[in-house]
Scaffold this motif. Structure first.
Motif, short mmCIF file in Angstrom:
data_model
loop_
_atom_site.label_atom_id
_atom_site.label_comp_id
_atom_site.label_asym_id
_atom_site.label_seq_id
_atom_site.Cartn_x
_atom_site.Cartn_y
_atom_site.Cartn_z
N TRP A 31 -5.40 -6.73 -2.97
CA TRP A 31 -4.69 -7.71 -3.80
C TRP A 31 -4.57 -7.22 -5.25
O TRP A 31 -3.51 -7.31 -5.87
N ILE A 32 -5.66 -6.65 -5.77
CA ILE A 32 -5.64 -6.12 -7.14
C ILE A 32 -4.56 -5.04 -7.25
O ILE A 32 -3.76 -5.01 -8.20
N GLU A 33 -4.53 -4.16 -6.23
CA GLU A 33 -3.52 -3.10 -6.26
C GLU A 33 -2.11 -3.68 -6.23
O GLU A 33 -1.22 -3.23 -6.96
N SER A 34 -1.93 -4.71 -5.40
CA SER A 34 -0.59 -5.32 -5.32
C SER A 34 -0.19 -5.94 -6.66
O SER A 34 0.99 -5.95 -7.03
N GLN A 35 -1.16 -6.45 -7.39
CA GLN A 35 -0.86 -7.02 -8.71
C GLN A 35 -0.47 -5.93 -9.71
O GLN A 35 0.39 -6.14 -10.56
N CYS A 36 -1.11 -4.76 -9.60
CA CYS A 36 -0.74 -3.64 -10.47
C CYS A 36 0.68 -3.18 -10.17
O CYS A 36 1.47 -2.88 -11.07
N VAL A 37 1.02 -3.13 -8.87
CA VAL A 37 2.36 -2.72 -8.46
C VAL A 37 3.38 -3.75 -8.98
O VAL A 37 4.42 -3.39 -9.53
N ARG A 62 0.83 -1.20 0.00
CA ARG A 62 0.00 0.00 0.00
C ARG A 62 0.87 1.25 0.00
O ARG A 62 0.63 2.20 -0.72
N ARG A 63 1.94 1.22 0.82
CA ARG A 63 2.82 2.38 0.91
C ARG A 63 3.45 2.66 -0.45
O ARG A 63 3.53 3.77 -0.90
N GLU A 64 3.87 1.58 -1.08
CA GLU A 64 4.50 1.70 -2.39
C GLU A 64 3.53 2.33 -3.39
O GLU A 64 3.87 3.21 -4.16
N ALA A 65 2.30 1.85 -3.34
CA ALA A 65 1.29 2.38 -4.27
C ALA A 65 1.08 3.86 -4.03
O ALA A 65 0.99 4.65 -4.97
N LEU A 66 1.05 4.26 -2.76
CA LEU A 66 0.83 5.67 -2.46
C LEU A 66 2.01 6.51 -2.93
O LEU A 66 1.83 7.62 -3.40
N SER A 67 3.22 5.95 -2.83
CA SER A 67 4.37 6.72 -3.28
C SER A 67 4.32 6.92 -4.79
O SER A 67 4.80 7.91 -5.31
N ILE A 68 3.70 5.97 -5.48
CA ILE A 68 3.56 6.12 -6.93
C ILE A 68 2.61 7.28 -7.25
O ILE A 68 2.87 8.09 -8.11
N ILE A 69 1.54 7.36 -6.48
CA ILE A 69 0.61 8.49 -6.68
C ILE A 69 1.35 9.80 -6.43
O ILE A 69 1.29 10.73 -7.23
N ALA A 70 2.10 9.82 -5.31
CA ALA A 70 2.81 11.04 -4.95
C ALA A 70 3.83 11.40 -6.03
O ALA A 70 4.09 12.56 -6.28
N ASP A 91 -10.44 4.19 -7.94
CA ASP A 91 -9.29 4.91 -7.38
C ASP A 91 -7.99 4.17 -7.70
O ASP A 91 -6.99 4.77 -8.08
N ILE A 92 -8.04 2.85 -7.54
CA ILE A 92 -6.84 2.04 -7.83
C ILE A 92 -6.51 2.11 -9.31
O ILE A 92 -5.35 2.29 -9.70
N ILE A 93 -7.54 2.01 -10.14
CA ILE A 93 -7.31 2.06 -11.59
C ILE A 93 -6.71 3.41 -11.99
O ILE A 93 -5.80 3.48 -12.81
N ALA A 94 -7.20 4.47 -11.37
CA ALA A 94 -6.68 5.81 -11.70
C ALA A 94 -5.19 5.89 -11.40
O ALA A 94 -4.42 6.49 -12.14
N CYS A 95 -4.77 5.24 -10.32
CA CYS A 95 -3.34 5.25 -9.93
C CYS A 95 -2.49 4.44 -10.88
O CYS A 95 -1.31 4.73 -11.06
N HIS A 96 -3.06 3.38 -11.44
CA HIS A 96 -2.25 2.41 -12.18
C HIS A 96 -2.66 2.32 -13.65
O HIS A 96 -2.37 1.33 -14.31
N LYS A 97 -3.31 3.37 -14.11
CA LYS A 97 -3.85 3.38 -15.46
C LYS A 97 -2.83 3.05 -16.54
O LYS A 97 -3.14 2.41 -17.53
N GLN A 98 -1.61 3.49 -16.30
CA GLN A 98 -0.55 3.25 -17.29
C GLN A 98 -0.26 1.77 -17.45
O GLN A 98 0.32 1.34 -18.45
N GLN A 99 -0.63 1.02 -16.44
CA GLN A 99 -0.31 -0.40 -16.41
C GLN A 99 -1.47 -1.27 -16.92
O GLN A 99 -1.30 -2.45 -17.15
N ILE A 100 -2.67 -0.67 -17.04
CA ILE A 100 -3.86 -1.49 -17.28
C ILE A 100 -4.34 -1.37 -18.72
O ILE A 100 -4.62 -0.28 -19.21
N VAL A 101 -4.42 -2.51 -19.39
CA VAL A 101 -4.86 -2.54 -20.79
C VAL A 101 -6.38 -2.39 -20.86
O VAL A 101 -6.90 -1.61 -21.64
N ALA A 102 -7.07 -3.16 -20.05
CA ALA A 102 -8.54 -3.16 -20.10
C ALA A 102 -9.08 -3.94 -18.92
O ALA A 102 -8.35 -4.66 -18.23
#
Ligand SMILES: [Zn+2]
Length: 300
Positions: free
Chosen positions: A158-164, A8-16, A204-215
Motif C-alpha cells: 500500500w505504501i508503494e502504491s501511494q508513492c506511485v 507492483r509492475r508499475e513500480a518495477l518499471s520505474i526502477i528499470a 527498498d521501496i524508499i530507495a525506488c521512490h526517493k525522489q518523491q519522499i520528503v521525509a
C-alpha cells in the motif's frame, strides 16, 4: 482502480527506468516547478491518563490551546494518544481536539489498541491525506505488546502504491509511522522496525521512490527532535512528545544523527519552503528554541 499487481509492475518499471538516480527529492528545490510554502503542526505522545494523574491532560489542554492559535494548515498526531489503552481518555483527547479548529490526523501508537483507535478516532487506520502538493501517508506500525515497529507486506504494498500515485499526481510524500524505522541502539532507545519486520523491504521501496519522499517522521522516542539523514537515505525524524522528553546524552556520546538540546514538553511546527524543511521546536508556554533545517540534495 489499480490492482495491487499492476501497481507492483508499475513500480518495477520505474526502477528499470533508472528513476532512482537522483537524490531525494530534488524536485523540491527545483526552480522549474516552484511549490507553494507549506506549514503544518505535529504533536505526539500525549499519553493521556499517564500514571492515573491529570498531568498529561493538563499538557494536552495547553498544547491544544497553542495549536489553535499557531499558524499551520493541519495537525498530525504521531501516536500514543492515551497511555496504556485507557479508553475513557479518548474522550478527554477529543474534547480538546475539537477546540483546535484545524484538521487533525492521528496514527496509533503502541499505547493505542487498534480496536479503540478505530472506535474513537478513525475506522480506517492506514490512510493517505492529500494536502496541496504533499501526501501524508499515515501507517500504523505499533503493537501494544512491543516497543518495536512492524510493517506487514500488505502495508508495504500500500505504501508503494501511494508513492506511485504521488508520482502520477506530481505530489511528494511524507511517511508517518509511530515507531522509527531507522536502526538505533544504546544510548538510543533501541526501538525500531527490525529488518525482518519490514525495515529492509520499506527501505527498498524508499530507495525506488526517493525522489518523491520528503521525509519519514515518527513519535515514540520522547527525545525531543531526534533524527538521522544517512548518506543514501531520506530524512528520518522522531519528533518531540507533548508529555515529556528526556535528554539521553546522545550528542555528548556522539551517537549517529542529530539530537538538538531541547527536551521540554512541546510540539513541532514544520515549514517546507523553497526546497528546505524547517522544524521549529515549540516548547509549551515558551518561544521556539530550535530551528532544525533539513536540506534536500540535488542530483549531482
Ligand atoms: Zn510509543
Amino acid at each position: 482502480m489499480k490492482t495491487p499487481t499492476s501497481t507492483r509492475r508499475e513500480a518495477l518499471s520505474i526502477i528499470a527506468g533508472g528513476a532512482t538516480l537522483a537524490f531525494s527529492p530534488a524536485g523540491l528545490a527545483n526552480s522549474k516547478r516552484p511549490l507553494s510554502k507549506l506549514r503544518f503542526l505535529v504533536v505526539s505522545d500525549t499519553h493521556l491518563g499517564y500514571k492515573n494523574s491529570t498531568s498529561a491532560e493538563k499538557r494536552w489542554i495547553q498544547a491544544a490551546a497553542e495549536l489553535k492559535s499557531a499558524s499551520g494548515d493541519l495537525v498530525l498526531h504521531l501516536g500514543d494518544i492515551v497511555d496504556g489503552g485507557r479508553e475513557e481518555q479518548y474522550e478527554v483527547y477529543l474534547r480538546e481536539r475539537e477546540k483546535i479548529g484545524k484538521p487533525v490526523y492521528e496514527i496509533p501508537g503502541n499505547h493505542d489498541p487498534l480496536d479503540l483507535f478505530r472506535k474513537h478516532i478513525r475506522k480506517q487506520v492506514d490512510v493517505a491525506v492529500d494536502h496541496e502538493w504533499l501526501k501524508f501517508v499515515l501507517v500504523s506500525n505499533a503493537h501494544t505488546d512491543s516497543h518495536d515497529g512492524f510493517i506487514t507486506d500488505a502495508q508495504l504494498q500500500w505504501i508503494e502504491s501511494q508513492c506511485v500515485a504521488a508520482k502520477e499526481q506530481q505530489q511528494y510524500v511524507m511517511l508517518c509511522l509511530h515507531v522509527p524505522v531507522h536502526s538505533n541502539r544504546h544510548p538510543d532507545r533501541g526501538w525500531h522496525v527490525k529488518p525482518e519486520h519490514g525495515q529492509t523491504k520499506l527501505y527498498d521501496i524508499i530507495a525506488c521512490h526517493k525522489q518523491q519522499i520528503v521525509a519519514m517522521i515518527h513519535g515514540h522516542f520522547h527525545n525531543g527532535i531526534r533524527g538521522w539523514k544517512d548518506d543514501d537515505g531520506i530524512h528520518e525524524i522522531c519528533l518531540p512528545a507533548v508529555l515529556y522528553n528526556l535528554d539521553r546524552g546522545l550528542e555528548k556520546q556522539k551517537a549517529a544523527g542529530y539530537n538538538p538540546l531541547e527536551f521540554r514538553p512541546g510540539y513541532t511546527m514544520v515549514t517546507i519552503d523553497k526546497g528546505l524543511m524547517t522544524l521549529d521546536y515549540k516548547p509549551l508556554g515558551a518561544d521556539v528554541s530550535i530551528n532544525k533545517k533539513c536540506e534536500f540534495v540535488h542530483d549531482g
